[in-house]
Design a protein around this motif. Structure first.
Motif, short mmCIF file in Angstrom:
data_model
loop_
_atom_site.label_atom_id
_atom_site.label_comp_id
_atom_site.label_asym_id
_atom_site.label_seq_id
_atom_site.Cartn_x
_atom_site.Cartn_y
_atom_site.Cartn_z
N LEU A 4 139.61 -30.98 -5.91
CA LEU A 4 139.53 -29.68 -5.74
C LEU A 4 140.64 -28.82 -6.35
O LEU A 4 140.82 -27.46 -6.96
CB LEU A 4 139.02 -29.09 -4.72
N ALA A 5 141.70 -29.36 -5.94
CA ALA A 5 143.26 -28.61 -6.24
C ALA A 5 143.45 -28.20 -7.69
O ALA A 5 144.02 -27.10 -7.75
CB ALA A 5 144.27 -29.53 -5.50
N PRO A 6 143.18 -28.94 -8.70
CA PRO A 6 143.24 -28.62 -10.00
C PRO A 6 142.48 -27.23 -10.30
O PRO A 6 142.87 -26.35 -11.13
CB PRO A 6 142.83 -29.71 -10.97
N ILE A 11 142.33 -21.33 -10.96
CA ILE A 11 141.78 -20.05 -10.44
C ILE A 11 143.04 -19.05 -10.02
O ILE A 11 143.02 -18.05 -10.46
CB ILE A 11 140.78 -20.25 -9.36
N LYS A 12 144.10 -19.79 -9.39
CA LYS A 12 145.08 -18.89 -8.73
C LYS A 12 145.81 -18.33 -10.01
O LYS A 12 146.32 -17.26 -10.15
CB LYS A 12 146.13 -19.65 -8.07
N GLU A 13 146.20 -19.34 -11.15
CA GLU A 13 146.86 -18.84 -12.40
C GLU A 13 146.02 -17.87 -12.89
O GLU A 13 146.69 -16.82 -13.55
CB GLU A 13 147.11 -19.97 -13.18
N ASN A 14 144.71 -17.91 -13.08
CA ASN A 14 144.03 -16.77 -13.68
C ASN A 14 144.08 -15.44 -12.92
O ASN A 14 143.96 -14.32 -13.47
CB ASN A 14 142.45 -17.13 -13.91
N LEU A 15 143.97 -15.67 -11.42
CA LEU A 15 144.05 -14.46 -10.65
C LEU A 15 145.36 -13.61 -10.90
O LEU A 15 145.59 -12.45 -11.12
CB LEU A 15 143.77 -14.61 -9.17
N VAL A 16 146.57 -14.56 -11.00
CA VAL A 16 147.83 -13.76 -11.42
C VAL A 16 147.70 -13.37 -12.58
O VAL A 16 148.42 -12.17 -12.73
CB VAL A 16 149.01 -14.77 -10.99
N ALA A 50 136.94 -16.99 -17.55
CA ALA A 50 137.71 -18.45 -17.12
C ALA A 50 137.58 -18.88 -15.86
O ALA A 50 137.31 -20.02 -15.18
CB ALA A 50 139.22 -18.25 -17.35
N ILE A 51 137.69 -17.61 -14.85
CA ILE A 51 137.41 -17.78 -13.23
C ILE A 51 136.08 -18.38 -13.01
O ILE A 51 135.78 -19.13 -12.26
CB ILE A 51 137.70 -16.62 -12.64
N ASP A 52 135.01 -17.59 -13.63
CA ASP A 52 133.74 -17.86 -13.32
C ASP A 52 133.54 -19.42 -13.86
O ASP A 52 132.66 -20.14 -13.16
CB ASP A 52 132.60 -16.98 -14.15
#
Length: 158
Positions: A4-6, A11-16, A50-52
């Protein structure tokens, strides 16, 4: 172990990036540059897609490993399962960071929406003034809607 980490890193990079786009969008709204606003809207859409996609992969993976109910998958099930895992501290911290970033992005997006709404109202009022319309003077049309009564003395005709 479920990888799950990748997905959460992505998702974190996309949110930033989304947070940065929302900040740039607020600046573009302040300067009222429509081309910039449209460009930023397309960037927001691409990041949200991308997040979706990453979230769908996460959900499929969790269903495959039997963590989520395939008929009614929910984040509640995922969080309950994650809280029971002792060896997934990295994933837990990534999930917390993603939740924090998501809430910040939602708040920033709502702020931008309020700014946009205010700008739209202001522009509509200015247009009505130029056309000689008064918001208080309205008549009914044949289909039951209302429309402003225009004045013969408009700024546009002067």
């Amino acid at each position: 172990m479920i990888p799950l980490a990748p997905l959460f890193i992505q998702i974190k990079e996309n949110l930033v990036q989304l947070s940065e786009v929302l900040l740039r969008e607020r600046s573009a709204l302040a300067t009222a540059k429509p081309d910039d606003i449209l460009q930023l809207a397309s960037e927001k859409k691409a990041l949200l897609d991308a997040i979706d996609t990453a979230n769908s992969k996460r959900q499929s993976m969790l269903i495959k490993f039997g963590v989520l109910n395939p008929k009614k998958p929910s984040d509640k099930q995922f969080f309950a399962w994650l809280s029971q895992q002792d060896n997934m501290e990295d994933v837990k911290s990534l999930v917390e960071e993603c939740e924090r970033l998501l809430n910040k992005c939602k708040q920033d997006n709502q702020t931008n929406a309020r700014i946009l709404s205010t700008l739209q109202k202001r522009n509509k009022t200015m247009l009505e003034m130029l056309q000689g319309h008064n918001r208080k003077n309205k008549v009914y049309t044949s289909n039951g809607n209302t429309r402003p009564v225009s004045s013969k003395h408009t700024i546009g005709r002067a």
